[in-house]
Design an enzyme around this catalytic site. Structure first.
Site, PDB file in Angstrom:
ATOM      1  N   THR A  48       0.813  -1.217   0.000  1.00  0.00           N
ATOM      2  CA  THR A  48       0.000   0.000   0.000  1.00  0.00           C
ATOM      3  C   THR A  48       0.850   1.271   0.000  1.00  0.00           C
ATOM      4  OG1 THR A  48      -0.135   0.063   2.423  1.00  0.00           O
ATOM      5  CG2 THR A  48      -1.848  -1.174   1.254  1.00  0.00           C
ATOM      6  N   CYS A  56      -1.960   1.065  15.450  1.00  0.00           N
ATOM      7  CA  CYS A  56      -2.943   1.336  14.402  1.00  0.00           C
ATOM      8  C   CYS A  56      -4.055   0.281  14.399  1.00  0.00           C
ATOM      9  CB  CYS A  56      -2.260   1.362  13.026  1.00  0.00           C
ATOM     10  SG  CYS A  56      -3.408   1.632  11.650  1.00  0.00           S
ATOM     11  N   ARG A  57      -5.310   0.745  14.287  1.00  0.00           N
ATOM     12  CA  ARG A  57      -6.467  -0.158  14.310  1.00  0.00           C
ATOM     13  C   ARG A  57      -6.875  -0.609  12.907  1.00  0.00           C
ATOM     14  NH1 ARG A  57      -6.810  -2.217  19.281  1.00  0.00           N
ATOM     15  NH2 ARG A  57      -6.200  -0.601  20.774  1.00  0.00           N
ATOM     16  N   ARG A  59      -6.450  -2.652   9.170  1.00  0.00           N
ATOM     17  CA  ARG A  59      -6.313  -4.068   8.842  1.00  0.00           C
ATOM     18  C   ARG A  59      -4.862  -4.512   8.997  1.00  0.00           C
ATOM     19  NH1 ARG A  59      -8.076  -6.742   3.018  1.00  0.00           N
ATOM     20  NH2 ARG A  59      -7.535  -8.913   3.544  1.00  0.00           N
ATOM     21  N   ARG A  81       4.402   6.798   2.861  1.00  0.00           N
ATOM     22  CA  ARG A  81       3.655   7.972   3.326  1.00  0.00           C
ATOM     23  C   ARG A  81       2.837   7.586   4.561  1.00  0.00           C
ATOM     24  NH1 ARG A  81       0.867   5.630  -0.812  1.00  0.00           N
ATOM     25  NH2 ARG A  81      -1.386   5.313  -0.500  1.00  0.00           N
ATOM     26  N   CYS A  86      -4.388   6.749  10.693  1.00  0.00           N
ATOM     27  CA  CYS A  86      -3.540   7.009  11.862  1.00  0.00           C
ATOM     28  C   CYS A  86      -3.402   8.499  12.096  1.00  0.00           C
ATOM     29  CB  CYS A  86      -2.155   6.399  11.664  1.00  0.00           C
ATOM     30  SG  CYS A  86      -2.168   4.600  11.655  1.00  0.00           S
TER      31      CYS A  86
END
Length: 368
Positions: A48, A56-57, A59, A81, A86
């Site tokens: 990504t 971080c919540r 995936r 990036r 977040c």
């Protein structure tokens, strides 16, 4: 997840680890979304192109698509990036923490005698003492103890100006022992407490004045450098303003002795010469001195926002404290706080009015 304490928070480099052991630990922290590791590393997802903190919540990525970096800067240097989610979560968290810090500041300011200690402030904020202190310093640029010291000294200064004797002033301000007050006073007051109480009695301060297109320019100096710069539409207001700042000092008109500095500043205000770098005699906290020093490094004709100035001194969250330091600058022009603007580029407050600020910036920008 365990609540953070100073004992449970991981420390980068606490024990030697090879790359495999480190990555295994970081992967375990990532899968557990362990916020104790936030600030120690970030992970990047190669499919990504984004990077995130361990908590971080979003995936969870596949292990083979994950890389670890010691800092956001390192991840960005590698071409990744920041994750938008977040960033949103971090801004919300920053707002929550900022309110907790603001409430702590309000409580300290409202304390009539002894300041609340670090443990009490941290408990009310719902944080461990170590975490609270780190967050406090990140937002304000100084520790709770330094903030409390400044509040106590402000109270003592006001009491001395009101004519109270030194002992009464220091005890009323919350100092438990005279030795602590006397040790801190010169840095904040610029002189011994007794001299300050007497309005800088015995201090020799030379001053001079000149006419400029923006009003009457007044300057004052000690042996170390400029300690006061003032613009006033009324010539008679200059000496009155200086006398109010140092009511019992030995003021000496020194047109000849200060001619060069006076002329350099006057020529600069009138657009005849570039901004002069002059010696200054400023007293303040370490944070204030850092802000004032950074202001003198901004090139003429350019501006920074308060946030950009905070980042430049390594305190990106201390925007309000930076604004306060700019407002406390007693030698504006020699320390060019007029080069600071709001985040949208519009002019912010200025001690001599926005019209003069705009005129100074326009003069600088149009200089050849």
């Amino acid at each position: 997840m365990l609540p953070e304490t100073d004992a449970t928070r991981p420390t980068a480099g606490a024990a030697p680890q090879d790359g495999a052991d480190r990555d295994a630990e970081y992967w375990a922290a990532l899968t557990a979304r362990d916020g104790r590791y936030d600030g120690l590393f970030v992970y990047a997802v190669t499919t990504t192109g984004v990077y995130c903190p361990p908590s971080c919540r979003g995936r969870r990525p596949r292990r083979q698509n994950t890389a670890f970096f010691d800092s956001p800067d390192a991840a960005e240097a590698a071409g990744f990036r920041p994750c938008r989610r977040c960033s949103r979560d971090a801004r919300a968290a920053d707002r929550e923490v900022a309110e907790r810090i603001a409430e702590a500041c309000r409580r300290m300011a409202a304390a009539e005698e002894a300041m609340p200690d670090l443990a009490a402030l941290a408990t009310e904020a719902g944080l461990s003492p170590g975490h609270f202190q780190r967050q406090f310093k990140a937002f304000l640029g100084l520790t709770p103890a330094q903030f409390g010291e400044g509040l106590r000294m402000l109270r003592a200064r006001n009491a001395l100006r009101a004519g109270e004797d030194v002992l009464s002033a220091l005890f009323a301000a919350g100092y438990g022992a005279p030795s602590r007050f006397y040790a801190a006073a010169p840095k904040y007051l610029g002189m011994a407490p007794a001299a300050y109480r007497k309005g800088a009695a015995g201090q020799r301060i030379a001053w001079s004045a000149a006419a400029t297109r923006l009003g009457c320019l007044g300057i004052a100096a000690t042996e170390k450098g400029l300690c006061w710069v003032h613009l006033d539409s009324d010539p008679d207001g200059l000496e009155a303003a200086l006398q109010a700042e140092f009511p019992e000092a030995r003021l000496e008109n020194a047109d000849a002795g200060l001619a060069r500095w006076r002329q350099q500043l006057a020529d600069y205000v009138d657009g005849r010469t570039d901004w002069p770098l002059l010696p200054v005699d400023l007293r303040g906290t370490a944070f204030q001195l850092a802000v004032w020093s950074a202001l003198r490094e901004i090139p003429a004709g350019t501006t920074l926002t308060y946030a950009e100035l905070a980042a430049r001194i390594g305190k990106p969250r201390a925007v309000r404290a930076v604004a306060s330091a700019c407002a406390a600058n007693r030698v504006a022009l020699a320390v060019p706080c007029h080069r600071i603007v709001r985040g949208d580029g519009s002019l912010s407050g200025y001690r001599w009015g926005p019209e003069r600020k705009a005129a100074l910036l326009e003069t600088e920008r149009s200089a050849p």
